[in-house]
Design a protein around this motif. Structure first.
Motif, PDB file in Angstrom:
ATOM      1  N   GLU A 694      43.698  36.428  47.530  1.00 34.63           N
ATOM      2  CA  GLU A 694      42.510  37.043  46.931  1.00 34.63           C
ATOM      3  C   GLU A 694      42.909  37.666  45.601  1.00 34.63           C
ATOM      4  O   GLU A 694      43.853  38.437  45.520  1.00 34.63           O
ATOM      5  N   ARG A 695      42.168  37.286  44.554  1.00 39.56           N
ATOM      6  CA  ARG A 695      42.447  37.834  43.232  1.00 39.56           C
ATOM      7  C   ARG A 695      41.683  39.125  43.019  1.00 39.56           C
ATOM      8  O   ARG A 695      40.581  39.302  43.485  1.00 39.56           O
ATOM      9  N   LYS A 696      42.273  40.000  42.253  1.00 39.54           N
ATOM     10  CA  LYS A 696      41.690  41.312  42.016  1.00 39.54           C
ATOM     11  C   LYS A 696      40.373  41.186  41.257  1.00 39.54           C
ATOM     12  O   LYS A 696      40.256  40.409  40.323  1.00 39.54           O
ATOM     13  N   GLY A 697      39.375  41.949  41.700  1.00 38.26           N
ATOM     14  CA  GLY A 697      38.109  41.971  40.984  1.00 38.26           C
ATOM     15  C   GLY A 697      37.150  40.876  41.376  1.00 38.26           C
ATOM     16  O   GLY A 697      36.073  40.768  40.820  1.00 38.26           O
ATOM     17  N   LYS A 698      37.520  40.027  42.345  1.00 41.81           N
ATOM     18  CA  LYS A 698      36.619  38.940  42.737  1.00 41.81           C
ATOM     19  C   LYS A 698      35.407  39.476  43.512  1.00 41.81           C
ATOM     20  O   LYS A 698      34.319  38.949  43.412  1.00 41.81           O
ATOM     21  N   GLY A 699      35.656  40.483  44.354  1.00 35.16           N
ATOM     22  CA  GLY A 699      34.548  41.124  45.044  1.00 35.16           C
ATOM     23  C   GLY A 699      34.036  40.407  46.263  1.00 35.16           C
ATOM     24  O   GLY A 699      33.081  40.815  46.868  1.00 35.16           O
ATOM     25  N   VAL A 700      34.651  39.279  46.645  1.00 32.58           N
ATOM     26  CA  VAL A 700      34.208  38.529  47.820  1.00 32.58           C
ATOM     27  C   VAL A 700      35.375  38.364  48.766  1.00 32.58           C
ATOM     28  O   VAL A 700      36.488  38.064  48.347  1.00 32.58           O
ATOM     29  N   GLY A 701      35.152  38.563  50.041  1.00 31.28           N
ATOM     30  CA  GLY A 701      36.221  38.481  51.018  1.00 31.28           C
ATOM     31  C   GLY A 701      36.637  37.065  51.319  1.00 31.28           C
ATOM     32  O   GLY A 701      36.105  36.117  50.765  1.00 31.28           O
TER      33      GLY A 701
END
Length: 743
Positions: A694-701
């Motif tokens: 998971e990349r930072k700032g994506k906001g989706v789990g």
């Protein structure tokens, strides 16, 4: 590029193998192998020479070889049967049949005579026949309208071609009168010459090769006969000299070192490189200006041309397979698309050629259609038509060209200019040609589509390369500082508080004695087997979110993980409530502590941790702990839950994911090697919730849902606990709660 041996090549190789220093007469047959579907290799013990190998490739080549292909682990049925009938036998003869591309190798074994027959023309075969000429076993069983090559059948030779070395002027004139092609094509197909030797004969005769055969004069035929005698004279000059006194003159008596026989490779520039494109047994005028390489024998020349190339092709295939395994998605896709493009190109070329052949033989095909449709109109069955055609072959030249009839589809297979053409007798000649042109259109569309697909793939590859280059430009240098807490379990909470926990009894003792201060908060699980977890407050008030993260840290690194639990209870206390002083008459083991006073509980805390990469703040390192804390401080987040992979395996998996994602294994190994990752993983078995970080700032789990911060989940309870005293003691890799032991 030459693909197979000509009749002259067969004559030359038979000459060498049947007499002189290269002879294999009286050689003893050893094991027989089948390294490829159409190829067999016979191990020989040659008198006065030692062991050698004879290679036979149906429809293509026969010669001695030093280029040995690897044999299959499990031998096929055909070579095993050959061993049964031939192994231990002696070769007693090597002959060419009627200057055709057929070689007969006579073998005697225990007084029994058998013959190995090698057919080197198109759709060739290798067969073994007994003394009565019955087929014992063919390499490729075949059933044609006039030939059956199957076990138990009497071996029938294919219809004889006119021999160019025995051709008379009358034979040439007869062939020309019945031909609808030009002179060079007529002698190439009717006299079993092939294109190269047919053109050489025309050149030596000094006649125009493209002249229509029907216009050939008697003088043309006489010149061609003389040219053919001159062309093949090197093969037969030494026959009389090689023939022992009293022995009948046979082709098997040809001397090996024949004056004029000059085995050679012919070379020319191909794609900017000088390469061999033909191998011939004697000098040809048409190659007089080409570069050549001469050999001491034609067998050697053939082996260097065919045998070496075959071995190189095997190596190329292995290398291609090895390379394909290492290719990325786009590279593999591009390779497949380019192979398809080449295949479509060949289909276009083939069908164009077949359409042109149909038009070039317009009269012959019309004559065939007239005969066949007339017979069908009179009520003849296809079987009757087959029988009539078989009888008419000698009187109707066109009938000789039919190789097969399919009654179901009304199609016939016709040999035209050396190519097998499928024709529908219900259609006209132009309509049959149009069928091939339609195929050309179809494959042209496919080719154009493949070209567009290749362009799209190349663009995608360029885009990926640019992305990698951009990433490479942003690559960080590994920068790591030494911290006192590195050898403990630790994390920095989302509020910036350092939380440390012991790994074993020694580190628990060390945290208690050296790093736990009065202002700190201590966590432990309700069940036995948990680390001594300390929140370093620094004298500041600790927010609820940090307490919740510390609770999840404590339960996740406890024995609950090993047990495969999904949640557990824990509590926190002040550091002053933890002591190493037992009651009178009691003792404490290493890593055990006494807790006195009230406890503040967190109920049903979910197990789960995350690892990530901290790439900012002047330091690069792998970090671990509760997911909310790791998300706050790191990037490339991977959530870990109880599962089925041991600590070592899951650490290697995570390392590989990071190495692929960052495309810089060297950098990842410095900051997140499997050993470094393992420091962040709970003892026991684990799994990764998603293989994609998971990349930072994506906001989706990971499952496409919004994040739910672990510290805010339902199930956490903060309540006043009991004041009972208890001990916390290390057990295995964790810490367990025990009662006070009486002395």
């Amino acid at each position: 590029m030459k693909q197979d041996m000509s009749s002259a090549d067969v004559a030359a190789v038979v000459a060498e193998l049947s007499a002189g220093p290269r002879s294999i007469i009286d050689a003893k047959i050893g094991k027989i192998y089948q390294p490829a579907s159409e190829e067999i290799r016979i191990n020989l013990y040659v008198f006065h020479q030692g062991r050698d190998n004879l290679v036979i490739e149906a429809g293509k080549r026969l010669h001695m070889t030093k280029y040995i292909r690897a044999s299959p682990t499990l031998p096929q049925a055909f070579p095993m049967l050959l061993r049964k009938y031939l192994m231990g036998g002696r070769i007693v003869s090597v002959e060419q049949h009627d200057f055709d591309r057929i070689i007969k190798i006579g073998i005697e074994r225990a007084g029994v005579r058998s013959t190995l027959i090698v057919e080197l023309f198109a759709r060739g075969n290798v067969l073994i026949v007994d003394s009565e000429n019955k087929i014992i076993l063919p390499m490729n069983p075949v059933t044609l309208k006039d030939r059956r090559l199957r076990s138990g059948e009497v071996y029938e030779l294919p219809e004889a071609q006119l021999s160019p070395v025995e051709a008379k002027v009358s034979d040439l004139m007869d062939a020309f009168s019945k031909s609808t092609a030009d002179i060079v094509r007529t002698i190439a197909t009717r006299f079993n010459l092939g294109g190269v030797l047919a053109e050489e004969a025309c050149a030596r005769a000094g006649i125009e090769k493209s002249k229509p055969a029907k216009e050939a004069t008697l003088e043309d035929a006489e010149k061609l006969q003389n040219a053919l005698q001159d062309l093949f004279s090197p093969l037969f000059r030494g026959r009389a000299a090689a023939k022992p006194e009293g022995e009948p003159e046979t082709e098997a008596g040809i001397e090996t070192q024949i004056p004029g026989l000059r085995p050679q490779h012919v070379k020319q520039e191909i794609n900017g490189k000088i390469e061999t494109f033909d191998v011939v047994p004697f000098d040809l005028k048409r190659y007089s200006d080409y570069e050549k390489e001469y050999f001491d024998s034609f067998n050697t020349a053939l082996d260097e041309f065919f045998g070496k190339k075959a071995l190189e092709q095997v190596a190329e295939v292995k290398e291609a397979e090895k390379k394909e395994k290492t290719l990325g998605v786009f590279e593999r896709r591009l390779l497949q698309q380019e192979e398809s493009l080449a295949k479509f190109g060949k289909e276009i070329e083939k069908n164009n050629a077949l359409a042109e052949i149909v038009y070039a033989n317009y009269q012959v095909i019309e004559e065939l259609f007239s005969v066949l449709n007339g017979a069908r109109a009179k009520g003849y069955s296809w079987d009757e038509i087959r029988s009539i055609l078989k009888q008419a072959k000698k009187t109707v030249p066109a009938a000789q060209k039919i190789t097969n009839i399919d009654p179901k589809t009304g199609t016939i297979m016709v040999d035209l200019d050396g190519k097998i053409v499928s024709l529908d007798i219900r259609k006209t000649v132009p309509q049959n040609a149009q069928e091939y042109y339609e195929k050309v259109k179809k494959f042209t569309k496919k080719r154009d589509g493949a070209i567009r697909a290749i362009e799209d793939t190349k663009k995608a590859m360029e885009k990926k390369a640019a992305s990698k280059a951009a990433k490479a430009g942003r690559k960080l240098q590994a920068s790591r500082k030494k911290h006192w807490y590195d050898r403990f379990r630790w994390f920095v909470s989302s509020d910036g508080f350092l939380v440390v926990g012991g790994r074993d009894a020694d580190t628990n003792e060390e945290i208690f004695k050296k790093y736990m201060e009065k202002r700190d908060i201590v966590f432990h699980t309700q069940t036995p087997g948990a680390p001594l977890t300390v929140v370093k407050t620094g004298g500041e008030e600790v927010p609820e979110s940090t307490l919740q993260e510390a609770a999840q840290f404590a339960v996740s690194y406890s024995s609950l993980w090993k047990a495969g639990q999904s949640s557990g209870d824990c509590y926190w206390i002040k550091s002053e409530q933890v002591t190493k002083t037992p009651e009178s008459g009691e003792y404490l083991k290493k890593g055990a502590f006494v807790i006195r006073g009230e406890r503040n509980y967190f109920k049903d805390v979910p197990l789960g941790i995350a690892v990530g990469l901290e790439l900012k703040g002047g330091e690069t390192r792998v970090i671990g702990g509760p997911a909310s804390a790791v998300r706050k401080n790191g990037d490339y987040i991977l959530e870990i839950v109880p599962g089925k992979f041991n600590q070592n395996d899951i650490s290697k998996k995570i390392y590989r994911i990071y190495a692929d994602e960052l495309n810089d294994p060297r950098f990842v190994k410095q900051i997140a090697s499997p050993d470094q990752v393992a420091m962040m993983i709970p003892a026991g078995e684990s799994d990764i919730r998603s293989q994609k970080p998971e990349r930072k700032g994506k906001g989706v789990g990971f499952e496409g849902e919004e994040y739910e911060t672990p510290g805010t989940e339902a199930g956490f309870e903060d309540s006043e606990g009991e004041t009972d005293e208890e001990f916390i003691e290390e057990a295995g890799e964790g810490i367990e709660k025990t009662g006070v032991k009486k002395v």
